[in-house]
Design a protein around this motif. Sequence first.
Motif, PDB file in Angstrom:
ATOM      1  N   PRO A  77      43.162  42.347  39.413  1.00 20.38           N
ATOM      2  CA  PRO A  77      42.902  43.647  39.122  1.00 20.38           C
ATOM      3  C   PRO A  77      43.796  44.547  38.725  1.00 20.38           C
ATOM      4  O   PRO A  77      44.585  44.603  39.652  1.00 20.38           O
ATOM      5  N   ARG A 510      33.485  45.021  43.509  1.00 17.28           N
ATOM      6  CA  ARG A 510      34.446  44.696  42.424  1.00 17.28           C
ATOM      7  C   ARG A 510      35.154  46.024  41.844  1.00 17.28           C
ATOM      8  O   ARG A 510      36.058  45.552  40.948  1.00 17.28           O
ATOM      9  N   SER A 511      34.850  47.128  42.039  1.00 13.05           N
ATOM     10  CA  SER A 511      35.441  48.265  41.758  1.00 13.05           C
ATOM     11  C   SER A 511      35.570  49.348  42.609  1.00 13.05           C
ATOM     12  O   SER A 511      34.541  49.571  43.322  1.00 13.05           O
ATOM     13  N   SER A 533      39.284  44.449  43.998  1.00 12.84           N
ATOM     14  CA  SER A 533      38.541  45.601  43.440  1.00 12.84           C
ATOM     15  C   SER A 533      39.557  46.225  42.428  1.00 12.84           C
ATOM     16  O   SER A 533      40.493  46.390  42.737  1.00 12.84           O
ATOM     17  N   ARG A 534      38.814  46.559  40.966  1.00  8.72           N
ATOM     18  CA  ARG A 534      39.676  47.272  40.175  1.00  8.72           C
ATOM     19  C   ARG A 534      39.945  48.507  40.680  1.00  8.72           C
ATOM     20  O   ARG A 534      38.903  49.354  40.896  1.00  8.72           O
ATOM     21  N   THR A 536      40.430  52.698  40.098  1.00  9.59           N
ATOM     22  CA  THR A 536      40.659  53.802  39.119  1.00  9.59           C
ATOM     23  C   THR A 536      40.652  55.243  39.898  1.00  9.59           C
ATOM     24  O   THR A 536      40.262  55.270  40.885  1.00  9.59           O
ATOM     25  N   VAL A 549      30.757  52.011  39.220  1.00  5.16           N
ATOM     26  CA  VAL A 549      31.693  51.379  40.295  1.00  5.16           C
ATOM     27  C   VAL A 549      30.664  50.963  41.437  1.00  5.16           C
ATOM     28  O   VAL A 549      29.766  51.692  41.546  1.00  5.16           O
ATOM     29  N   SER A 597      27.023  45.038  40.173  1.00 10.66           N
ATOM     30  CA  SER A 597      28.407  45.526  40.378  1.00 10.66           C
ATOM     31  C   SER A 597      29.340  44.728  39.266  1.00 10.66           C
ATOM     32  O   SER A 597      30.628  45.139  39.788  1.00 10.66           O
ATOM     33  N   VAL A 601      34.464  49.161  34.158  1.00 15.97           N
ATOM     34  CA  VAL A 601      34.634  50.572  34.843  1.00 15.97           C
ATOM     35  C   VAL A 601      35.226  51.347  33.704  1.00 15.97           C
ATOM     36  O   VAL A 601      36.169  51.011  33.153  1.00 15.97           O
ATOM     37  N   SER A 603      35.670  54.938  34.352  1.00 15.74           N
ATOM     38  CA  SER A 603      35.710  56.181  35.203  1.00 15.74           C
ATOM     39  C   SER A 603      36.350  57.158  34.349  1.00 15.74           C
ATOM     40  O   SER A 603      37.222  56.771  33.671  1.00 15.74           O
TER      41      SER A 603
END
Length: 612
Positions: A77, A510-511, A533-534, A536, A549, A597, A601, A603
């Motif tokens: 990620p 995961r984010s 997790s990605r 942001t 997220v 989830s 994403v 955001s």
Amino acid sequence: MTTQAAAVSVVRPPARTPRPGRDREGRGFRHWGLLLLAGWAVQVAVRLWMASGQTVPVATPDEAGYLFAARVLTGGPEADMSYGTVYRGGYALLLLPAFWIADDPVTIYRICLAVNALISAALLPLAYLALRRMGLSRTWSYTVGHVTALLPSVVFYAEFVLTDAILPVLVFGWLLLTHAWLTAAPATPRARVTLYGAAAGAVVAYVYASHTRGVILVIVQLGIMAAAVLFRWRDLRSTGIAAAALVLVASAGSVLNGHLLPALYPGGDNDLQGNLVRRLTSVDGYGWVLSLGTGQVWYQIVATGGLAGIGLVTVAAVAVRRGTDPRLRVLALAVLATIAGIAFATSAALPVEYRIGNYVYGRYLACLTPVLFAVGAAVLLRASLRTVLWAAAATVALAVLTASVVQWYAGDLLSRYTYTRFDFPETAFLTWNWTEFHLWQATLAGLVLLGLALVAARLPRHGPAVLAGLLVVVHLAAVTTATTQISRPLVRGLTAHTDLRGTTDLGAQRSIALDWNVPWTIRLAQFYWAWDSRGTLFDARWTPAPTNVDLVVLAWPKDVPATATWGDAPPGWKVVDSRRTPEGDWVAWRRPPQADSRHAVTSGRPRSPSPG
């Protein structure tokens, strides 16, 4: 190599005494290859031991930048590091095996440190080869090679996922290869000479792909190639192949870094190039650049007990001395140009960070410290007393002059600005103070160590052994105190302030989205703990917290309950952790477990963020 061979041409051994530790060929010591391999293994073990307490990247944002770059290159990620310094991907390539072997952040991080140790320890054989070219015996080349490889800056920076762990090896290797290419005897096979040139070009280009300091090396190497053709030291074919290797590797590095930019810096970087242009187009900017660059030179002299200073004045003497072989003169000038280029270019690009390390800093020139140190040590062992005293006097004058420039320009900022322990591993040891910086105390301590080295080297019969023993003890003591006083406390503190693993299942998240107003040291650490997790960013001052997220981390104002930090939190979201720390206060909110989830994403991004 440039400075090593240059030192031989300007410094002659005393006529009345043999070289220290005359070779014992035919009486043992026949298996130097195996001895070097064993020595390399010892150096690896020293580095692994010193790094054994490291579990989280504390040299932020640098370590995080390289780790996240390697993660992206293995299909992992992304992590939003917008408005920060861009960390290039060349070094990240070396870390990829860690990502293939393990999948949790701590194990990956430890494997990366093992990679550092394996590469950093290669400084021993390189220093050995360089010292042999300077005329030292095998015994003393091996001994001083160990001392060089144990330099505090070399070992200390290998404790972190930083390019500084490998740059000393790359720079040393580059200079050895370039020296071999330029000065090869006429009888040397043409293919071998061509290989030297191509390898030197490729190494320089790889440094360029790994760090912006490599730009200086590329410029210097191109200048050396131009001189080789102009003075007909090398033909166009050999030089063309060397240049082609440089361009090919540098181009591949540019493609690699271009791939990483949108993944890690979607909002742009912190415009270091803009800083450089502004500084080089104003009078005040030149004052900043010259003063800060001088502070970097001061640090190298003092941190090595003056030996790097002796190496520096020796290289300068070779560059200006009449009768120097023109090829060695060009190489000596190349070393001086590299030192000046790195010191002044990095100073020009630095933002004003209100820390003492702006004015005196050793890390940027640490890639050249082993080169200068090895030259200085060779001078002490090979030169006549008159030459040694001349070099020492010039070193003392240079140390006092550079310290005076720092004092004149920085003044009381050296006590008012922020003291960062990580910036001063050697001078903190010399002054035995890890909370304050003392310019003149550090200068005096470094010069006293130089005096002790001079006396030790001149002791009857066992002088060289006493010198080597003194330097080994000092180096190990300095890096040990740096580890116990700097590295490990930083790890303990950052772990206590940021580790979310005990309060939420990060493997299921995961984010993760972090509020820009959370201090960046905490943001990057939480990106690290939430490894799968990605990551942001959003700015809670202007943008609502994203709800698509799995985890949201918000800044925590004073006198506000943790549960009130997100007034319009969607139903089911709850606080899973909150901490007030010296770095900053934060609250972590988690989405309801039953919510999906596994989504993209999107955001929000801050409208007008500040890189602070």
